[in-house]
Design an enzyme around this catalytic site. Structure first.
Site, PDB file in Angstrom:
ATOM      1  N   ASP A  30       0.860  -1.185   0.000  1.00 47.92           N
ATOM      2  CA  ASP A  30       0.000   0.000   0.000  1.00 47.92           C
ATOM      3  C   ASP A  30       0.893   1.232   0.000  1.00 47.92           C
ATOM      4  O   ASP A  30       1.423   1.616   1.044  1.00 47.92           O
ATOM      5  CB  ASP A  30      -0.907   0.011   1.233  1.00 47.92           C
ATOM      6  CG  ASP A  30      -1.996  -1.058   1.152  1.00 47.92           C
ATOM      7  OD1 ASP A  30      -1.803  -2.082   0.444  1.00 47.92           O
ATOM      8  OD2 ASP A  30      -3.039  -0.884   1.811  1.00 47.92           O
ATOM      9  N   LYS A  86      -6.863   3.414  -3.500  1.00 44.95           N
ATOM     10  CA  LYS A  86      -7.293   3.451  -2.102  1.00 44.95           C
ATOM     11  C   LYS A  86      -7.463   4.901  -1.687  1.00 44.95           C
ATOM     12  O   LYS A  86      -6.684   5.758  -2.097  1.00 44.95           O
ATOM     13  CB  LYS A  86      -6.219   2.738  -1.272  1.00 44.95           C
ATOM     14  CG  LYS A  86      -6.391   2.762   0.222  1.00 44.95           C
ATOM     15  CD  LYS A  86      -5.292   1.893   0.883  1.00 44.95           C
ATOM     16  CE  LYS A  86      -5.236   2.104   2.382  1.00 44.95           C
ATOM     17  NZ  LYS A  86      -4.132   1.351   3.024  1.00 44.95           N
ATOM     18  N   LYS A 138     -10.266   0.417  -2.501  1.00 49.11           N
ATOM     19  CA  LYS A 138     -10.176   0.255  -1.050  1.00 49.11           C
ATOM     20  C   LYS A 138     -10.433   1.575  -0.340  1.00 49.11           C
ATOM     21  O   LYS A 138      -9.592   2.463  -0.358  1.00 49.11           O
ATOM     22  CB  LYS A 138      -8.783  -0.274  -0.674  1.00 49.11           C
ATOM     23  CG  LYS A 138      -8.580  -0.437   0.834  1.00 49.11           C
ATOM     24  CD  LYS A 138      -7.235  -1.053   1.171  1.00 49.11           C
ATOM     25  CE  LYS A 138      -6.991  -1.029   2.679  1.00 49.11           C
ATOM     26  NZ  LYS A 138      -5.650  -1.512   3.049  1.00 49.11           N
TER      27      LYS A 138
END
Lengths: 791, 318
Positions: free
Chosen positions: B155, B218, B254
């Protein structure tokens, strides 16, 4: 349980989510599923003992028996309202305000019951009644509790009308009731309201809330019935005002029926509202806008955005997105919380929609329905998209009042406006672009009472709602809506008698015979028929001749007035400058105009000079107002700027008063042109020369040709031509009672706005009666433009 | 659910014209986001099933200065058994695991060991998380170290300065380099939308990340003052939809930070179902970045199973 959960875990379906209807059913049962009329604070049996059934459109079953009001019942209701009227009118604004506030609170307390009942009766999804209709109803009463409180301070000199008759449709039963009743009560009127035959239930529950709130008996009367019951209300002689929301067809009948009756009238009628998408719009959001525009309430919405106009270069993309979105719509049991489209109100309506869709296909349109489940029984319809259609197709012109969207493309901004305005209607429009300059360029050019920028179907009690053209007239909501339920309560200035004996008049010599022509498009033209009329003075002596205009001259004048439409887009300052110039030039010819008045009327020199002086002052008055009678920014509940802009009505025909040939003539044309209208004026035939002399003042004052057109001739005949002309937007008539009635009756050709005097004389010299705010109100119509912001 | 999982987003060449043609209207987006959860309702057994599915899409996360071996092991234990077995059994499930465990680089080895054999991926936040204010080469080195340590998902945080200064090409190059550094590990790009200033930047940054080869986009690190919101998510998900139409690649989504209740989880699932479809309701294409969400879901599930309202202490803690 375990297998179901496992199965759902895989499928991830929504499953049923029905709203509990037991409270509503209990309420119905508590009434034995039978309802009487609410008159004078009591529940009374219908005089003829007749009842009809109200049907749940979702399953076709009868919900309750409803009273059918007949003549005796309507008379009784109006009588009750009349009886309550003096008390209610005299009640302090604060006390009225508290009662409206109590009603608002009660609506909130009963919100869910009202929502469920509405869904049962109407078939619209519970999401809409719960999240949109009922909250708006409560908001409407809160807002108008405020207006009631402010009656004296905000509306000085105004008061209620008396008994108002209100007829509402089935598509937003309680919401339309609130739009009608809240302002009526706030202004001090008492009410006889007829809910739609198909959807009476929430109005009956509302009547109970009135009882609970302590609304005095007779202030609100709810009479259920059919179209004939409504007709009885419309025609009842003791009704001071009729407010109607419904079809243009019925609106026409009401206009005709009330012509000459002196009843105030507001009509909120049909629409075929454009939904315009430009290439720089947020297309995904526009798609959601379309869902809210045409698949809200099954498309049974007067202001539904039913005509999609999309810029050609993005059309394919947008249509693809719309189809994807349509495939996600859910049609079914309106009590299910996950349903987007509920049931169509009735089998009849279902048939009407079906016929139009069929016609659309027959005329070559490409129909598309999403591959979604539609319940086999009940009045359900799939959402429908038409492509491959053109303005010449029936479904692009006629209101369908169902979940049917027609889409067309445009190439340029101008073409978008032309297509948008290619309709008899003018209720609302939606404009989608991320370019604020473009949005604000388009909004004023679209003929519609409400324009939503990057949004759609936004409503609020603080903003007026109502139509242009055949979508009706009058506004509901906001300050502009309050005026529909009030009248000026000022002493009527006495009419002055200015006549003096013939002996004391001066004679003005006209050495060369001169027959004034008509004044059309800025030129003097000979009357089409080639006739002229002899004009006499008060003692029967010939003064001269004027051209005798006929219908063709009116036609030409109306065309010239339309060509001068650019007048409307000039700034108020520019218009003011021209008006001042007119005043200047009139002043220079003061003597000449005074002498003309004396010659025509045999009034004293001082009276004549006074009329010219007053005329100059009146010109100054409207020149001053040209850049000052501006709009408002309404404080609505969404994050947006809601602009309430007074716009000119358009081309107005004016039959000028007989008294005050100069001042009267100017008093009617000045407010119109100051606000940007163009005018076809018919001067008084008793003394037409003051108007015809005025050509020369106009010619020397830079007023663009066609802004003021003057056609002399038989007033009644020419007024009739104007009133029935379909390209005239309004008619002002200051003549006889009969003529007034005729103008109102003939106006139904295109539902034009009318302002008539019912034969009542008016003191034109008095500034209140000769140039009050009413003139400006009549010269304009309010357009509300909603501009959401945020980035 | 048919999905060509082999078709991992390989990115497309940088195209600035795509960025210029993006329009977003905040008020309209907010209106849609505000009504999504009101247009759809998921009740009773449907809700239970949906919430179980939600559990499988959680990136169970701990990202704190005081993370130690001990609490990460505990978190992994919870990841393996996120819902009490008696509740699961009642609904006919043997076992259920979360979508992934998400930790800092230093805690990767602990997590990898603890999750050995479970198939639960380990995600590591990277590139100078959360602010990303370190040198580019250090970012690449961090990614590579995390991949070597066994992180299956990385991430990363994007350089917000590149967005705020309109350096889209620079951002694209950065993402491409990150993607290369990830190798077989999946690249999840954190936009930190709360720091991008407006929705136009969100939509453009989403596109640049997808063009650069992100497997997931995300919303946030969870450390910004504003984290996942429905309107921002709507904008990003619509970008995913359009990217799919243009390229055929499915990019995951996300939302992270601020999603604490089962009700919120359902709202996001409804958003995915309505805007992109059921495919995005599996861990392959959707994750919740959350630490507190699971607790509320557990309580709702017990409520469904027993008919009684539950208490947080009745559920094993992470």
């Amino acid at each position: 349980m375990s297998t179901t959960v496992k199965k759902i875990y895989k499928s991830l379906e929504y499953g049923p989510a029905p709203e509990d209807s037991s409270e509503a059913l209990k309420w119905l049962k508590g009434h034995g599923s039978k309802f009487n009329l609410f008159i004078g604070g009591k529940w009374v049996k219908p005089s003829q003992g007749e009842y009809f059934k109200t049907i749940n459109p979702a399953n076709g079953k009868s919900i309750a028996n409803i009273s059918l009001a007949k003549k005796k019942d309507i008379d009784r209701a109006v009588k009750a309202a009349q009886k309550a009227s003096p008390y209610w009118l005299a009640l302090s604004p604060h006390k009225r305000s508290r009662l409206l506030y109590t009603l608002a609170r009660l609506i909130q307390k009963n919100a869910r019951l009202l929502a469920v009942l509405e869904t049962l009766d109407n078939g619209k999804p519970i999401r809409e009644t719960r999240d949109i209709d009922i909250p708006l109803v409560a908001r409407h009463f809160y807002h108008h509790a405020g207006w009631a409180q402010l009656m004296h301070s905000e509306f000085k000199g105004y008061q209620g009308l008396g008994v108002v008759g209100q007829i509402i449709p089935w598509n937003f039963p309680l919401l339309m009731l609130s739009w009608k009743i809240a302002p009526a009560l706030a202004a001090g009127n008492t009410v006889v309201l007829k809910p739609a035959e198909q959807t009476p239930l929430t109005a009956l529950l509302f009547a109970e809330l009135c009882e609970q709130a302590g609304i005095p008996p007779g202030v609100v009367n709810i009479v259920t019935g059919d179209g004939r019951s409504g007709e009885l209300i419309v025609n009842h002689p003791k009704i001071a005002k009729v407010a109607f929301t419904g079809s243009t067809e019925v609106g026409r009948l009401i206009r005709k029926a009330t012509a000459g009756s002196r009843k105030k009238l507001s009509l909120e009628l049909g629409g075929k509202s454009p939904f315009i998408v430009f290439e720089d719009a947020d297309l995904d959001s526009a798609v959601e806008g379309i869902v809210d525009a045409i698949w809200f309430n099954q498309g049974e919405v007067c202001c539904a955005g039913s005509r999609l106009l999309v810029q050609e270069n993005i059309a394919d993309k947008l249509i693809r997105k719309i189809k994807d979105r349509m495939s996600k719509l859910r049609v079914g049991n309106p009590l299910d919380k996950s349903v987007d489209l509920g049931a169509i109100i009735s089998k009849t309506q279902l048939k009407t929609i079906g016929k139009l869709v069929e016609k659309g296909e027959k005329e070559g349109g490409i129909v598309w329905k999403p591959p979604i489940d539609i319940p086999a029984t009940g009045n359900y319809l799939a959402p429908i998209l038409f492509t491959g259609v053109a303005p010449s197709d029936t479904i692009c012109q006629e209101e369908i009042f169902g979940p049917v969207l027609v889409s067309m493309t445009f190439r340029t901004h101008d073409e978008a406006v032309k297509l948008a305005n290619n309709t008899r209607y003018g209720l609302a429009a939606s404009v989608w672009t991320e370019n604020i300059d473009l949005a604000l360029d388009i909004a004023p050019r679209v003929k519609a009472g409400t324009v939503w920028i990057n949004s759609t179907n936004s409503f609020d009690a603080a903003a007026g709602f109502g139509g242009y053209r055949e979508s009706g007239f009058g506004r509901e909501g906001g300050r502009e809506g309050m005026y529909e339920y009030m009248k000026l309560d000022l002493p009527i200035p006495k009419i002055l008698d200015r006549k003096t004996s013939a002996a004391t008049t001066q004679k003005a010599g006209s050495p060369i015979d001169r027959t004034p022509k008509l004044y059309i498009g800025g030129s003097q033209v000979r009357p089409d028929g080639g006739y002229s009329s002899v004009i006499m003075d008060p003692v029967g002596k010939k003064i001269g001749d004027v051209g005798k205009g006929n219908r063709k001259d009116i036609r030409n004048a109306v065309e010239a007035a339309h060509k001068a439409g650019a007048w409307a887009s000039m700034t108020g300052h520019q218009r003011a400058q021209i008006l001042y110039f007119i005043a200047e030039n009139l002043s220079a010819r003061h003597d000449e105009f005074s002498i003309r008045l004396i010659e025509q009327l045999h009034i004293s020199n001082s009276a004549a000079r006074k009329e010219v002086d007053s005329s100059i002052e009146r010109i100054f008055h409207y020149a001053a107002l040209a850049d000052k009678y501006d709009g408002k920014v309404h404080s609505t509940v969404k994050r947006n700027i809601t602009l309430a802009m007074p716009e000119p009505v358009g081309v107005i025909g004016v039959a000028c008063p007989d008294s005050y040939p100069l001042l009267g003539f100017l008093s009617v044309i000045l407010p119109l042109i100051a606000m940007g209208n163009t005018v076809v004026a018919i001067p008084s035939m008793i003394a037409p020369f003051s108007a015809t002399d005025f050509y020369q003042v106009i010619d020397t004052s830079d007023l663009p040709g066609g802004v003021v057109n003057i056609v002399t001739g038989d007033r009644e005949e020419l007024a009739s031509v104007l009133a029935s002309h379909m390209d005239v937007d309004g008619v002002w008539y200051f003549g006889s009672e009969k003529g007034s009635q005729s103008v109102e009756a003939l106006s139904i050709s295109n539902m034009k706005r009318t302002w008539v005097n019912y034969g009542e004389p008016r003191n034109w010299e008095n500034p209140e009666s000769g140039s009050g705010e009413e003139f400006l109100k009549q010269a304009t119509q309010i357009k509300n433009i909603w501009i959401p912001y945020g980035a | 659910m048919v999905r060509k999982s082999a078709l991992r987003n390989s990115g497309i060449p940088f195209d600035s014209s795509i960025l210029e043609d993006r329009w977003v209207n905040k008020s309209a987006v907010e209106r849609r986001a505000g009504t999504l959860g009101k247009r759809r309702s998921v009740k009773k057994e449907y809700q239970a099933a949906w919430l179980l599915r939600a559990v499988t899409m959680i990136d169970l996360t701990t990202l704190s200065g005081d993370d130690t071996e001990g609490n990460v092991i505990r978190l992994c234990a919870k990841a393996k058994k996120p819902v009490r077995s008696d509740i699961l059994e009642q609904m006919g499930f043997d076992s259920l695991t979360v979508g992934a465990v998400c930790v800092y680089h230093n805690r990767i080895s602990t997590a990898v060991e603890a999750l050995n054999g479970t198939g639960i991926p380990v995600a590591a936040v990277s590139t100078g998380f959360p602010a990303g204010q370190i040198a580019h080469r250090d970012k690449l080195a961090e990614i590579k170290k995390s991949v070597r340590a066994g992180a299956n998902e990385i991430d990363i945080v994007i350089s917000r300065d590149k967005v705020l200064r309109g350096n889209w090409r620079g951002l694209y190059d950065e993402i491409c380099a990150f993607r290369e550094a990830c190798g077989e590990s999946h690249l999840k790009t954190i936009l930190a939308t709360g720091e991008l200033g407006n929705l136009e930047n969100v939509i453009r940054a989403s596109w640049v990340c997808m063009m650069g080869g992100a497997d997931f986009i995300k919303t946030s690190t969870g450390k910004e003052s504003v984290n996942a919101t429905l309107p921002v998510s709507l904008v990003m998900v619509r970008a995913i939809r359009e990217y799919l139409e243009m390229t055929g690649f499915r990019v995951g989504f996300k939302p992270a930070g601020g999603i604490r209740t089962a009700r919120q989880a359902l709202d996001w699932m409804i958003l995915m179902k309505e805007e992109v479809g059921d495919e995005w309701l599996s861990a392959e294409l959707f994750r919740f970045g959350a630490s507190g969400l699971l607790g509320d879901i557990e309580r709702q599930l017990e409520h469904f199973a027993t008919g009684n309202y539950s208490a947080i202490h009745r559920h094993p803690m992470a």
